[in-house]
Design an enzyme around this catalytic site. Structure first.
Site, PDB file in Angstrom:
ATOM      1  N   ILE A 115      -0.341   0.186   1.630  1.00  0.00           N
ATOM      2  CA  ILE A 115       0.161   1.286   0.813  1.00  0.00           C
ATOM      3  C   ILE A 115       0.545   2.425   1.745  1.00  0.00           C
ATOM      4  CG2 ILE A 115      -0.426   3.024  -0.937  1.00  0.00           C
ATOM      5  CD1 ILE A 115      -2.256   0.976  -2.226  1.00  0.00           C
ATOM      6  N   CYS A 116       1.736   2.944   1.585  1.00  0.00           N
ATOM      7  CA  CYS A 116       2.219   4.092   2.344  1.00  0.00           C
ATOM      8  C   CYS A 116       2.098   3.826   3.850  1.00  0.00           C
ATOM      9  CB  CYS A 116       1.473   5.342   1.910  1.00  0.00           C
ATOM     10  SG  CYS A 116       2.249   6.891   2.416  1.00  0.00           S
ATOM     11  N   GLY A 117       1.364   4.689   4.576  1.00  0.00           N
ATOM     12  CA  GLY A 117       1.249   4.547   6.023  1.00  0.00           C
ATOM     13  C   GLY A 117       0.447   3.360   6.477  1.00  0.00           C
ATOM     14  N   THR A 135       7.721   1.784   4.002  1.00  0.00           N
ATOM     15  CA  THR A 135       6.671   2.787   4.103  1.00  0.00           C
ATOM     16  C   THR A 135       7.248   4.074   3.547  1.00  0.00           C
ATOM     17  OG1 THR A 135       5.028   3.799   5.583  1.00  0.00           O
ATOM     18  CG2 THR A 135       7.268   3.518   6.454  1.00  0.00           C
TER      19      THR A 135
END
Length: 326
Positions: A115-117, A135
């Site tokens: 998730i994300c980073g 990302t």
């Protein structure tokens, strides 16, 4: 009592969230909420949720919360799904024991998710080379520079590569987690979880919708007033000849200086500005799509829809419904 959804034929598998020092609380909360909460009506073979410490020592989450994991990296072995909820910093090295455990678990058949980073962790573990991934849009340039072998898709909410899945910014983790539920247990189960969380079961469009246009560059040259004029004249025919004449340059010199100053060729810059202006009109007015297209300089509703699909992965109508400030 809600009627229980018929269980999928697969046996329940374990979902393991990786915790680390300076854990992003919201991203972790998404994973725990979707996979760790047992709601009435869900299949009996729902997920078994655990949290693994990705490193030794004291773990703290944002908000001054102490993290007490269920175990260490050994929990990754045999897990059905492993999720890395964010990462503490773009330049923060990923501990080799964590990277190695992720590689071993993936070789053993675990599905790996970020998730994300968290995509930085998967890339550092050499799990994304040659694959599509995404990302947060703010990290795109940095991520592409650090991991050029990854086929980065910066304008989508999530990417599903089968055994490896990645999501964009924080809230896009909800979209990805619901997508996983939909894959594993079907749309009815995913819709039930979404309703319980009071979120849409599926969002149209990509994260490019949330990227705001940058401020005009301070070029310190005659291009600055030209850029202001171009933004106020998007509905006009902005040919290279017209622009170079207005700048008092040859077409070749203008093209070179414009690209150096803005980072984009004139045609690409104009198209980006026209789409951004169309977004503003959709968000702040009740103008019809044809009029929006005309005022933004895109010519027709068909052209407007085409560029929205290509650049924002959505439609003008869907964008207005989601972002209207009226």
């Amino acid at each position: 009592m809600p009627k229980r959804i018929k269980a999928s034929p697969q046996a329940p598998h374990r979902v393991v969230a990786v915790a680390y020092d300076r854990l992003w609380t919201f991203e972790y909360g998404i994973v725990a909420e979707v996979f760790g909460s047992r709601r009435p009506g869900l299949p009996e073979n729902w997920y078994e949720f655990r949290t693994a410490a990705g490193e030794a020592g004291r773990l703290r989450a944002h908000g001054s919360l102490a993290v007490e994991a269920d175990g260490g990296l050994d929990l990754l072995q045999g897990a059905g799904t492993i999720i890395v909820p964010g990462w503490r910093g773009l330049a923060e090295p990923v501990p080799e024991p964590l990277a190695g455990a992720l590689r071993a678990a993936h070789r053993g058949g675990s599905r790996v998710v970020s998730i994300c980073g968290g995509a930085y962790v998967l890339a550092a573990a050499d799990l994304l080379a040659g694959r599509r991934a995404t990302t947060h849009w703010q990290y795109g340039a940095d991520f592409a520079k650090r991991y050029p072998a990854v086929r980065l898709e910066p304008d989508v909410l999530y990417v599903d590569e089968g055994d490896i899945l990645t999501s964009a910014g924080s809230a896009a983790g909800i979209d990805l987690c619901l997508h996983i539920v939909r894959r594993d247990h079907g749309p009815e189960a995913a819709n039930l979880v979404a309703r319980s969380m009071v979120v849409p079961p599926h969002r149209s469009g990509g994260q490019a919708q949330f990227v705001r246009r940058p401020l005009p560059p301070q070029t310190g040259s005659r291009l600055s007033p030209l850029l202001d004029w171009m933004r106020s004249s998007l509905a006009e025919d902005l040919t290279l000849q017209r622009l170079s004449d207005r700048a008092g340059m040859s077409q070749r010199t203008f093209f070179r200086r414009f690209t150096e100053a803005t980072g984009s060729a004139p045609g690409e810059w104009i198209l980006n500005e026209r789409v951004a202006h169309a977004c503003d009109l959709l968000e702040t007015t009740t103008l019809g799509v044809d009029e929006v297209a005309y005022r933004a300089g895109l010519g027709s509703a068909a052209a407007l829809r085409h560029h929205f699909r290509q650049r924002l992965r959505t439609t003008p109508t869907a964008h207005r419904l989601q972002f209207s400030r009226g």
